[in-house]
Design a protein around this motif. Structure first.
Motif, short mmCIF file in Angstrom:
data_model
loop_
_atom_site.label_atom_id
_atom_site.label_comp_id
_atom_site.label_asym_id
_atom_site.label_seq_id
_atom_site.Cartn_x
_atom_site.Cartn_y
_atom_site.Cartn_z
N ASP A 68 -1.01 10.07 -11.14
CA ASP A 68 -2.35 9.77 -11.67
C ASP A 68 -3.43 10.27 -10.72
O ASP A 68 -4.45 10.81 -11.15
N PHE A 69 -3.21 10.09 -9.42
CA PHE A 69 -4.18 10.58 -8.44
C PHE A 69 -4.27 12.11 -8.49
O PHE A 69 -5.35 12.67 -8.62
N LEU A 70 -3.13 12.77 -8.38
CA LEU A 70 -3.14 14.24 -8.32
C LEU A 70 -3.62 14.88 -9.61
O LEU A 70 -4.17 15.98 -9.59
N ASN A 71 -3.44 14.18 -10.74
CA ASN A 71 -3.89 14.72 -12.03
C ASN A 71 -5.28 14.27 -12.42
O ASN A 71 -5.76 14.59 -13.51
N GLY A 72 -5.94 13.53 -11.55
CA GLY A 72 -7.32 13.12 -11.81
C GLY A 72 -7.47 12.00 -12.82
O GLY A 72 -8.55 11.78 -13.34
N VAL A 73 -6.40 11.27 -13.08
CA VAL A 73 -6.45 10.16 -14.04
C VAL A 73 -7.20 8.97 -13.46
O VAL A 73 -8.06 8.38 -14.11
N ARG A 74 -6.87 8.63 -12.20
CA ARG A 74 -7.57 7.52 -11.54
C ARG A 74 -7.47 7.68 -10.03
O ARG A 74 -6.55 8.30 -9.52
N TRP A 75 -8.45 7.11 -9.36
CA TRP A 75 -8.50 7.13 -7.90
C TRP A 75 -7.67 5.96 -7.38
O TRP A 75 -7.82 4.83 -7.85
N PRO A 76 -6.78 6.18 -6.41
CA PRO A 76 -5.92 5.11 -5.92
C PRO A 76 -6.68 4.00 -5.20
O PRO A 76 -7.79 4.20 -4.71
N ARG A 77 -6.04 2.86 -5.10
CA ARG A 77 -6.58 1.74 -4.34
C ARG A 77 -6.48 2.05 -2.85
O ARG A 77 -5.77 2.96 -2.43
N THR A 78 -7.18 1.27 -2.07
CA THR A 78 -7.24 1.49 -0.62
C THR A 78 -5.87 1.57 0.02
O THR A 78 -5.61 2.47 0.82
N GLY A 79 -5.00 0.65 -0.29
CA GLY A 79 -3.67 0.65 0.31
C GLY A 79 -2.89 1.92 -0.01
O GLY A 79 -2.20 2.48 0.84
N SER A 80 -3.00 2.37 -1.26
CA SER A 80 -2.31 3.60 -1.66
C SER A 80 -2.91 4.82 -0.96
O SER A 80 -2.17 5.70 -0.50
N LEU A 81 -4.23 4.86 -0.87
CA LEU A 81 -4.87 5.96 -0.14
C LEU A 81 -4.39 5.98 1.31
O LEU A 81 -4.08 7.03 1.86
N GLY A 82 -4.33 4.80 1.92
CA GLY A 82 -3.88 4.70 3.30
C GLY A 82 -2.46 5.19 3.48
O GLY A 82 -2.13 5.86 4.47
N LYS A 83 -1.60 4.90 2.52
CA LYS A 83 -0.21 5.35 2.60
C LYS A 83 -0.12 6.87 2.48
O LYS A 83 0.67 7.51 3.18
N ILE A 84 -0.92 7.45 1.60
CA ILE A 84 -0.94 8.91 1.45
C ILE A 84 -1.44 9.55 2.73
O ILE A 84 -0.85 10.50 3.25
N GLU A 85 -2.54 9.03 3.25
CA GLU A 85 -3.11 9.58 4.50
C GLU A 85 -2.13 9.44 5.65
O GLU A 85 -1.94 10.39 6.43
N ALA A 86 -1.49 8.29 5.77
CA ALA A 86 -0.53 8.07 6.85
C ALA A 86 0.65 9.03 6.72
O ALA A 86 1.10 9.61 7.71
N PHE A 87 1.15 9.20 5.51
CA PHE A 87 2.28 10.10 5.30
C PHE A 87 1.92 11.53 5.72
O PHE A 87 2.72 12.23 6.33
N LEU A 88 0.70 11.95 5.40
CA LEU A 88 0.27 13.31 5.73
C LEU A 88 -0.16 13.43 7.19
O LEU A 88 -0.42 14.53 7.67
N GLY A 89 -0.27 12.31 7.89
CA GLY A 89 -0.72 12.34 9.28
C GLY A 89 -2.23 12.52 9.38
O GLY A 89 -2.75 12.96 10.41
N TRP A 90 -2.93 12.15 8.32
CA TRP A 90 -4.39 12.26 8.29
C TRP A 90 -5.00 10.94 8.74
O TRP A 90 -4.42 9.87 8.53
N PRO A 91 -6.17 10.97 9.32
CA PRO A 91 -6.81 9.72 9.74
C PRO A 91 -7.22 8.88 8.54
O PRO A 91 -7.52 9.42 7.47
N PRO A 92 -7.21 7.56 8.70
CA PRO A 92 -7.67 6.69 7.60
C PRO A 92 -9.08 7.07 7.17
O PRO A 92 -9.94 7.34 8.00
N GLY A 93 -9.29 7.11 5.88
CA GLY A 93 -10.60 7.44 5.34
C GLY A 93 -10.80 8.91 5.01
O GLY A 93 -11.80 9.28 4.43
N ARG A 94 -9.84 9.75 5.38
CA ARG A 94 -9.97 11.20 5.15
C ARG A 94 -10.15 11.52 3.67
O ARG A 94 -10.99 12.35 3.32
N LEU A 95 -9.40 10.87 2.78
CA LEU A 95 -9.52 11.17 1.36
C LEU A 95 -10.89 10.75 0.81
O LEU A 95 -11.48 11.45 -0.02
N ASP A 96 -11.41 9.64 1.30
CA ASP A 96 -12.75 9.23 0.88
C ASP A 96 -13.80 10.23 1.38
O ASP A 96 -14.75 10.55 0.68
#
Length: 134
Positions: A40-68
């Motif tokens: 849903d995130f990658l297809n533009g259906v809906r923006w993930p919740r904070t916890g999900s964003l944090g998990k994506i960022e952590a998995f990619l090794g990106w700092p928290p808040g990068r997607l925002d």
């Protein structure tokens, strides 16, 4: 209400997944997310919740808040450089008494710090949403 540059955040994640040879399903499994959330995130259906964003960022090794930052048009489209001084300068330091977590092992300390960062980001997102409603 979608932000103007959410597509940039989705594209950055998609590009990084391709670069690493990882499918969205693998991201979901490894980051402990549902495949629906990732798709849903990658297809533009809906923006993930904070916890999900944090998990994506952590998995990619990106700092928290990068997607925002990408969604708000604050950050460049490229993946963050871990050695980039600008990333350090724009970060937030949380002042926590070391005695408050001295009884935790290193993995538990890392989990507690990650939770503190996510709490901070969630509050920042709430503030942004309240500004948008004004």
């Amino acid at each position: 209400m979608p932000r103007e540059h959410e597509d940039r955040a989705r594209a950055a994640v998609t590009t990084e997944l391709r670069r690493r040879g990882i499918t969205p399903r693998q991201l979901a499994l490894r980051a402990q997310l549902s495949t629906g959330t990732v798709n849903d995130f990658l297809n533009g259906v809906r923006w993930p919740r904070t916890g999900s964003l944090g998990k994506i960022e952590a998995f990619l090794g990106w700092p928290p808040g990068r997607l925002d930052e990408l969604a708000d048009g604050v950050a460049a489209d490229t993946a963050p450089d871990q050695d980039d001084d600008a990333a350090v300068l724009t970060g937030v330091l949380l002042d926590i008494d070391p005695g408050a977590f001295a009884d935790l092992d290193p993995a538990e300390q890392a989990e507690a710090v990650a939770a503190a960062k996510l709490t901070y980001l969630e509050r920042a997102r709430e503030i942004r949403r309240s500004r948008e409603r004004r």
